[in-house]
Design an enzyme around this catalytic site. Structure first.
Site, mmCIF file in Angstrom:
data_model
loop_
_atom_site.group_PDB
_atom_site.id
_atom_site.type_symbol
_atom_site.label_atom_id
_atom_site.label_comp_id
_atom_site.label_asym_id
_atom_site.label_seq_id
_atom_site.Cartn_x
_atom_site.Cartn_y
_atom_site.Cartn_z
ATOM 1 N N GLY A 53 29.632 46.545 47.222
ATOM 2 C CA GLY A 53 28.911 45.226 47.080
ATOM 3 C C GLY A 53 27.326 45.526 46.995
ATOM 4 O O GLY A 53 26.948 46.663 47.096
ATOM 5 N N CYS A 80 31.851 52.885 48.312
ATOM 6 C CA CYS A 80 30.494 52.383 48.079
ATOM 7 C C CYS A 80 29.726 51.942 49.071
ATOM 8 O O CYS A 80 29.324 52.464 50.279
ATOM 9 C CB CYS A 80 30.526 51.948 46.906
ATOM 10 S SG CYS A 80 28.813 51.905 46.161
ATOM 11 N N TYR A 81 29.477 50.574 49.047
ATOM 12 C CA TYR A 81 28.784 49.602 50.140
ATOM 13 C C TYR A 81 29.612 49.749 51.226
ATOM 14 O O TYR A 81 29.061 50.005 52.339
ATOM 15 C CB TYR A 81 28.616 48.358 49.689
ATOM 16 C CG TYR A 81 27.936 47.308 50.879
ATOM 17 C CD1 TYR A 81 26.765 47.584 51.198
ATOM 18 C CD2 TYR A 81 28.795 46.598 51.757
ATOM 19 C CE1 TYR A 81 25.866 46.902 52.093
ATOM 20 C CE2 TYR A 81 28.163 46.226 52.495
ATOM 21 C CZ TYR A 81 26.915 46.194 52.758
ATOM 22 O OH TYR A 81 26.127 45.191 53.884
ATOM 23 N N HIS A 168 33.925 55.205 43.067
ATOM 24 C CA HIS A 168 34.868 54.400 43.087
ATOM 25 C C HIS A 168 36.324 54.680 42.472
ATOM 26 O O HIS A 168 36.305 54.849 41.521
ATOM 27 C CB HIS A 168 34.469 52.910 42.092
ATOM 28 C CG HIS A 168 33.237 52.487 42.695
ATOM 29 N ND1 HIS A 168 33.426 51.214 43.259
ATOM 30 C CD2 HIS A 168 32.125 52.301 42.608
ATOM 31 C CE1 HIS A 168 32.294 50.594 43.743
ATOM 32 N NE2 HIS A 168 31.365 51.331 43.258
ATOM 33 N N GLU A 170 38.946 53.346 42.376
ATOM 34 C CA GLU A 170 39.688 52.185 41.709
ATOM 35 C C GLU A 170 39.507 52.140 40.211
ATOM 36 O O GLU A 170 40.335 51.593 39.153
ATOM 37 C CB GLU A 170 39.527 50.934 42.323
ATOM 38 C CG GLU A 170 38.165 50.314 41.932
ATOM 39 C CD GLU A 170 36.985 50.822 43.320
ATOM 40 O OE1 GLU A 170 37.471 51.832 43.600
ATOM 41 O OE2 GLU A 170 36.083 50.233 43.384
ATOM 42 N N SER A 222 51.972 24.269 29.061
ATOM 43 C CA SER A 222 50.777 24.300 27.937
ATOM 44 C C SER A 222 51.062 25.444 26.853
ATOM 45 O O SER A 222 50.516 25.338 26.142
ATOM 46 C CB SER A 222 49.703 25.006 28.668
ATOM 47 O OG SER A 222 49.920 26.380 28.947
ATOM 48 N N GLY A 224 51.383 28.631 27.442
ATOM 49 C CA GLY A 224 50.672 29.726 28.139
ATOM 50 C C GLY A 224 51.729 30.446 29.031
ATOM 51 O O GLY A 224 52.652 30.091 29.320
ATOM 52 N N ASP A 226 51.179 31.647 32.114
ATOM 53 C CA ASP A 226 51.244 31.080 33.524
ATOM 54 C C ASP A 226 52.289 30.039 33.964
ATOM 55 O O ASP A 226 53.066 30.180 34.577
ATOM 56 C CB ASP A 226 49.962 30.708 34.004
ATOM 57 C CG ASP A 226 49.083 32.091 33.844
ATOM 58 O OD1 ASP A 226 49.236 33.127 33.676
ATOM 59 O OD2 ASP A 226 47.880 31.749 34.122
ATOM 60 N N SER A 227 52.038 28.919 33.007
ATOM 61 C CA SER A 227 52.836 27.712 33.155
ATOM 62 C C SER A 227 54.387 28.046 32.837
ATOM 63 O O SER A 227 55.336 27.602 33.600
ATOM 64 C CB SER A 227 52.298 26.165 32.542
ATOM 65 O OG SER A 227 52.446 26.731 31.118
ATOM 66 N N LYS A 367 47.473 38.597 36.936
ATOM 67 C CA LYS A 367 48.038 38.227 35.317
ATOM 68 C C LYS A 367 48.958 39.213 34.686
ATOM 69 O O LYS A 367 50.076 39.084 34.433
ATOM 70 C CB LYS A 367 46.806 38.410 34.574
ATOM 71 C CG LYS A 367 47.189 37.631 33.013
ATOM 72 C CD LYS A 367 47.125 36.189 33.076
ATOM 73 C CE LYS A 367 47.334 35.587 31.724
ATOM 74 N NZ LYS A 367 47.195 34.296 31.929
#
Ligand code: XMP
Length: 511
Positions: A53, A80-81, A168, A170, A222, A224, A226-227, A367
């Site tokens: 952060g 980190c933070y 980090h 990650e 849509s 796309g 996700d839908s 996603k």
């Protein structure tokens, strides 16, 4: 299912931590840093990670963690933070380092005993991003690694229940970062691999069945990812009790309505109601050039058209939405005070006072997990691999006034560009590529005739998440072919330019 809680102190990498944990097949969830201990414990985490952060841990009003979580009963990893905060909160000291360290730095392991380093070499490259550093670790804690500048890069407390890293793990640039997280999850927290997408599908299908019962569900499609994935999953649970609505706004790409519709109906066997509302959208947009007004009109019109169709179908108690976890996090606590850069109206967006219960089966997923689930559900690659397309569609790429004729020019230019990109095998390697029609007329010459026509801009960009982006260095021969074809094949365009700005400072879309 084992769970890891990540307390978010505002790092740009917080979501990445959550994804990395899930890639190791352990469920993870992000909570704001000020979540009370009781609430954190209610999630039954096997471990807690404190993110990085921007704050300074020693500052008077610095964000900190509920002290009741510091007893080591649940293993803690500060990054980190998160490291500095642990040092500060447990009686150590944090101060400004002799110099800031940003980017790759060599970390040297100086003492054994830190379980995170099991299987790692004695020195490795790690991603750093800090100015503050730990000056003195709390009593009873030991340092096991240092950075190039000599700052402590790792420490741990008694019985290794509290651990901290200055770098980090990650971030992909940290060598062995995955191993470090794996060691934390499986050796320190004793997690089991239990986050698995195919069992998630079975579980969610059952949940949808129970939740909806004999009810009916409407959903806006849509085209796309996700839908579509949300709809396919739900139709697997409740079959034809799912009524999908696909609205043609008149702002879609060339042939898009037809191809998406036949995919939905024939390949995915969804029950789709098609509404051609192009005329309504175009008449409401007539004479409007301001981007924010365009977006507002489209959002409102969409909701009205959708509601009317849903009412005509009748009987639905539920509205299905393809909301993802990042949207949930953003609207839950990240967005506070953030400036609105653009009003996003997603196709399928819902009005606040809608009379449906909300069904959001994907709200726990990232996603890439949605794509993986889509693949398990046999959603075709044409949909899973598609470039993102904004809800307001071509309206925000048709600069200036929107007319049927100008949309047609834009559609054709866009199709040429995408066709050449696909032919060169480059489509999957980029985040997005599209054409923009500019409201600028320039002089040209064709044959012996002077022309005065509009210009098209080409935009191709690479990005991980759409938040930042760089323009793609396309081969000059490809650009040359696209420019020639657009000017030759499309009446109304006599000039093609290339957008070479990254985001920031530009956004991806032009409006
Ligand atoms: P910008 O232009 O903000 O775009 O850099 C970032 C990403 O978001 C997409 N985008 C939208 N998506 N509704 C959407 O669903 C919208 O209104 C919208 N506006 C932009 C854009 O295509 C890019 O991928």
């Amino acid at each position: 299912m084992d769970n890891i809680v990540i307390l978010d102190f505002g790092s740009q990498y917080t979501q990445l931590i959550a994804r990395r944990v899930r890639e190791l097949k352990v469920h993870s969830e992000i909570l704001p840093w000020d979540t009370e201990a009781e609430e954190v414990r209610a999630r039954q985490p096997k471990g807690i990670i404190l993110s990085g952060g921007p704050a300074s841990a020693a500052a008077p009003d610095a964000p900190t963690v509920d002290r009741a979580l510091l007893d080591g009963s649940i293993p803690l990893l500060g990054i980190c933070y998160g490291m500095q905060l642990l040092a500060h909160a447990l009686g150590g000291q944090v101060g400004k380092g002799s110099r800031a360290e940003y980017g790759a730095s060599t970390v040297r392991v100086t003492a054994s005993g830190n379980p995170l380093f099991k299987g790692l070499p004695g020195a490795f490259q790690a991603w750093m991003s800090h100015w503050d550093e730990v000056v003195r670790v709390p009593d009873g804690f030991t340092v096991q690694a240092e950075s190039e500048s000599g700052a402590p890069a790792a420490f741990s407390g008694p019985s290794n229940r509290i651990l901290a890293l200055q770098f980090h793990p990650e971030v992909a640039h940290t060598e062995g970062g995955r191993e470090i997280l794996r060691n934390f999850l499986f050796d320190v927290c004793r997690c089991e691999e239990s986050w698995d997408l195919s069992s998630w599908i079975d579980q969610m299908t059952a949940e949808i069945k129970t939740q909806v019962g004999d009810g009916r569900v409407v959903c806006g499609l849509s085209g796309g990812v996700d839908s579509t994935v949300a709809a396919v999953l739900t139709s697997r649970a409740i079959g034809d009790s799912l009524e999908c609505i696909f609205v043609n706004t008149g702002l879609l790409r060339k042939n898009e309505a037809d191809s998406v519709l036949s995919l939905y109906r024939e390949k995915l066997r969804l029950k789709v109601h098609y509404v051609d509302a192009s005329a309504t959208f175009l008449s409401r947009l007539s004479g409007v050039s301001d981007p924010e007004r365009k977006r507002k009109i489209i959002g409102e019109t969409f909701v009205r058209v959708f509601e009317a169709k849903a009412a005509e179908i009748g009987g639905a108690q539920w509205l299905l939405q393809g909301t993802l976890y990042p949207d949930v996090i953003e609207s839950g606590f990240k967005g506070k005070g953030a400036s609105v850069i653009k009003t996003h109206h997603n196709v399928g967006g819902l009005p606040e006072d809608i009379a449906f219960g909300l069904l959001e089966p994907l709200r726990d997923l990232f996603k890439d997990e949605v794509r993986a689930i889509g693949a398990l559900l046999d959603v075709p690659r044409e949909i899973l691999g598609r470039h993102p397309f904004p809800g307001p569609g071509l309206a925000v790429r048709c600069l200036g006034e929107i007319t049927t004729e100008r949309l047609q020019v834009l559609r054709e230019a866009d199709a040429v560009f995408l066709e050449e990109i696909a032919r060169a095998g480059l489509y999957d390697s980029m985040w997005q590529a599209f054409a923009v029609l500019l409201p600028v007329k320039t002089v040209g010459v064709m044959g012996d005739v002077r022309t005065y026509a509009e210009a098209v801009a080409l935009r191709a960009i690479g990005s991980q998440d759409g938040m930042t982006a760089d323009w793609v260095r396309l081969p000059p021969e490809l650009l040359d072919r696209v420019a020639r074809r657009i000017c030759n094949e499309i009446e109304g365009v006599n000039r093609v330019v290339l957008d070479v700005t990254s985001k920031p400072p530009a956004t991806i879309e032009w409006e």
